[in-house]
Design an enzyme around this catalytic site. Structure first.
Site, PDB file in Angstrom:
ATOM      1  N   ASP A 170       1.194 -17.841 -37.434  1.00  0.00           N
ATOM      2  CA  ASP A 170       1.724 -16.490 -37.243  1.00  0.00           C
ATOM      3  C   ASP A 170       0.557 -15.566 -37.606  1.00  0.00           C
ATOM      4  OD1 ASP A 170       2.781 -13.976 -37.520  1.00  0.00           O
ATOM      5  OD2 ASP A 170       4.623 -14.626 -38.508  1.00  0.00           O
ATOM      6  N   GLU A 263       3.390 -14.909 -50.679  1.00  0.00           N
ATOM      7  CA  GLU A 263       4.121 -14.629 -49.439  1.00  0.00           C
ATOM      8  C   GLU A 263       5.535 -15.163 -49.675  1.00  0.00           C
ATOM      9  OE1 GLU A 263       6.213 -15.137 -46.887  1.00  0.00           O
ATOM     10  OE2 GLU A 263       4.943 -16.223 -45.458  1.00  0.00           O
ATOM     11  N   GLU A 272      15.865 -17.295 -48.900  1.00  0.00           N
ATOM     12  CA  GLU A 272      15.129 -18.312 -49.685  1.00  0.00           C
ATOM     13  C   GLU A 272      15.068 -17.959 -51.176  1.00  0.00           C
ATOM     14  OE1 GLU A 272      11.346 -19.577 -47.941  1.00  0.00           O
ATOM     15  OE2 GLU A 272      12.089 -18.950 -45.980  1.00  0.00           O
ATOM     16  N   HIS A 421       6.975 -14.685 -37.056  1.00  0.00           N
ATOM     17  CA  HIS A 421       7.888 -15.841 -37.086  1.00  0.00           C
ATOM     18  C   HIS A 421       9.202 -15.491 -37.799  1.00  0.00           C
ATOM     19  CE1 HIS A 421       6.389 -16.207 -41.168  1.00  0.00           C
ATOM     20  NE2 HIS A 421       7.232 -17.208 -41.411  1.00  0.00           N
TER      21      HIS A 421
END
Ligand SMILES: C[S@@+](CC[C@H](N)C(=O)[O-])C[C@H]1O[C@@H](n2cnc3c(N)ncnc32)[C@H](O)[C@@H]1O
Length: 544
Positions: A170, A263, A272, A421
């Protein structure tokens, strides 16, 4: 390899006791009468945690597990002692608990105290080892709130090179990180950096390129081994990078960091639940007023109208309307299937012209937010419709800011911007609402974290009364839905190429995609360069 502390001691220390009873007078279930069979105390280690287990062997068969790291033992008399330790109830609330121990003899008492002190000493040694960089075997904040099976799958996923490659490829994402680091060399040069969730180690390598004094690349998955290899393969930088395998919630580092890089963004920014780990890393490792790359995140929201998407989702449940499926009437399950499809947030890249009002945003300042603030995110919604249309739900995307001392750089996942993405996310209402241009749309987006590293989303949109003579503030229509961010419908599998449409300005890019027609009802609908539905393949379940 030496056996873990507790295991070494497991066989050595088992004591038959005269009795054990709870200090709390109310908990009669674990009381043991002296006439009961002798209770047993056993030192050992469960999952590497040194513990003392009292097997009451009373009628209730109660077992009390004591985490030795929190336990203290006091002698009350030659054959009686009291053990105080930290316990937690079902709601995980911590409190102190105590048991009174009666030994069968003075010798037993002495031996028990000796064993207890020996194991406590082992705990101290183990903690000292941790201070030198070994990951803790103890339950950490991450383990307390995340379902073990979810964590296992999560780290298994990130342990595979193909998924790291997906993120590295990405180029919008990785290129923006590279630019943010290199343009802000001054923030990295000569500094100590912690890379939170280093994955392949790419951001650590960028930080080292920018002149970092030392980078600690913390990674919990097996990817840590690959990161070591990748870093060793770049000898000009490798001397200044140490890979630390373990969770940021539990590893110990030898020094504080001047800057964190990470990230941690998932779909809708928060999926997440890695932002929480980023914040925990801040509190554990960052010097006061240290920098964080990224610094701030924003979730953007706007109502959208997409008749085609709505029909596509509703049509999925049509299968269950068959009354003669090999002689079986399926219609009893149609309602459940319909609800099921509408509980999946849709992930794809959509045309920004589907938006029916200017977006609003919810800001999360990573330098200030508390970890607990991320457990529930509640956003009041208010929009003014710019067109008269049917509103099918709420579209969401995010961006993050790298607040460098030299350059401020944004990484955006907005519709119309080059696709990442992460794509964008849409919550689709099973009951659309009708609005007129200028009409107020209100509502609420509530996201509640769950232990499978994601969120349950509760969305309500209402159209307020509008026009002359309308009762001010009155609600005309309301529609709600509940979605699971963990179970998205990936509507497309690959980022699509961007092209300029004839009627677009260069800064208003749209995607050109094929439009498979699914329903006769759509004949009259103006289809605006819509994203093509995916072939059904769900390539990526995580989007970090
Ligand atoms: C979205 S990926 C980013 C990987 C890499 N930093 C990059 O930019 O390409 C997030 C990584 O963080 C790791 N991770 C997630 N939670 C973690 C935690 N609590 N402690 C350590 N690593 C974690 C994951 O295993 C995964 O490799």
């Amino acid at each position: 390899m030496e056996a873990p502390v507790g295991q070494k001691s497991q066989k050595l220390h088992e004591f038959a006791l005269a009795s054990v009873s709870d200090l709390a007078p109310s908990s009669s279930s674990s009381d043991v009468a002296s006439s009961s069979p002798p209770a047993i105390a056993r030192f050992g280690a469960d999952c590497g945690i040194p513990e003392l287990r009292f097997n009451m062997e009373c009628a209730s068969g109660a077992v009390v597990n004591v985490d030795l790291r929190t336990a203290k033992l006091f002698k009350l008399g030659p054959v009686s002692s009291v053990c105080i330790f930290r316990a937690s109830d079902i709601s995980k609330e911590k409190y102190s608990r105590g048991v009174t121990i009666r030994f069968r003899s003075e010798e037993d008492s002495t031996a028990f105290h000796y064993a207890f002190e020996q194991l406590k000493k082992d705990c101290v040694i183990q903690e000292a080892q941790l201070a030198n960089g070994a990951p803790s075997a103890s339950k950490c904040k991450f383990d307390d709130k995340i379902e073990p099976s979810s964590a296992k799958m999560y780290f298994h996923y990130y342990g595979q090179l193909l998924h790291q490659q997906n993120m590295l490829q990405d180029y919008v994402r990785t290129g923006t990180y590279y630019a943010a680091v290199i343009e802000n060399r001054a923030d990295f040069f000569g500094r100590v950096v912690v890379d939170v969730g280093a994955g392949s180690g790419i951001l650590s390598l960028f930080a080292a390129q920018a002149g970092a004094k030392h980078v600690y690349a913390v990674e919990a998955s097996e990817m840590a081994e690959y990161a070591r290899k990748l870093i060793a393969g770049n000898p000009a930088l490798s001397q200044r990078i140490t890979v630390v395998k373990g969770k940021v919630e539990e590893v110990e580092l030898p020094e504080k960091a001047d800057i964190l890089i990470s990230e941690p963004m998932g779909t809708l920014l928060v999926n997440e639940r890695m932002l929480e780990s980023y914040v925990i890393a801040r509190d554990r490792f960052l010097v006061p007023n240290g920098k964080m790359f990224p610094t701030v995140g924003r979730i953007h929201m706007a109502p959208f109208s997409d008749e085609y998407l709505f029909v596509e989702i509703a049509n999925k449940a049509l299968f269950w309307q068959q009354q003669n499926y090999y002689g079986v009437d399926l219609t009893a399950l149609h309602g459940s299937a319909f609800q099921g499809y509408f509980s999946q947030p849709v992930v794809d890249a959509f045309d920004p012209r589907f938006l029916v009002a200017p977006s609003i945003s919810h800001v999360i300042d990573f330098t200030k937010v508390e970890e607990e603030d991320l457990y529930e995110i509640d956003v009041p919604l208010r929009f003014i419709a710019s067109v008269g249309t049917r509103v099918h739900g709420l579209a969401c995307w995010f961006d993050v800011l790298f607040n460098g001392s030299t350059v401020q750089r944004w990484l955006t996942t907005a519709p119309g911007a080059p696709t990442t993405h992460w794509y964008q996310l849409r919550c689709v209402l099973s009951q659309p609402i009708y609005v007129m241009a200028g009409q107020e749309i209100t509502g609420r987006l509530r996201m509640v974290a769950h232990d499978a590293q994601s969120y349950t989303i509760y969305l309500t949109l209402s159209a307020k009364m509008w026009g002359p003579g309308a009762e001010q503030g009155g609600i005309l229509q309301t529609s709600s839905c509940k979605l699971d961010l963990k179970e998205p419908y990936y509507r497309m599998s690959q980022p699509q190429a961007y092209a300029l449409a004839q009627d677009q300005q260069p800064n208003q890019l749209i995607q050109t995609q094929d439009i498979p027609i699914q329903s006769q009802d759509l004949d009259d609908i103006e289809l605006l360069a819509q994203p093509s539905p995916s072939s059904g393949a769900q390539l990526n379940t995580l989007n970090g």
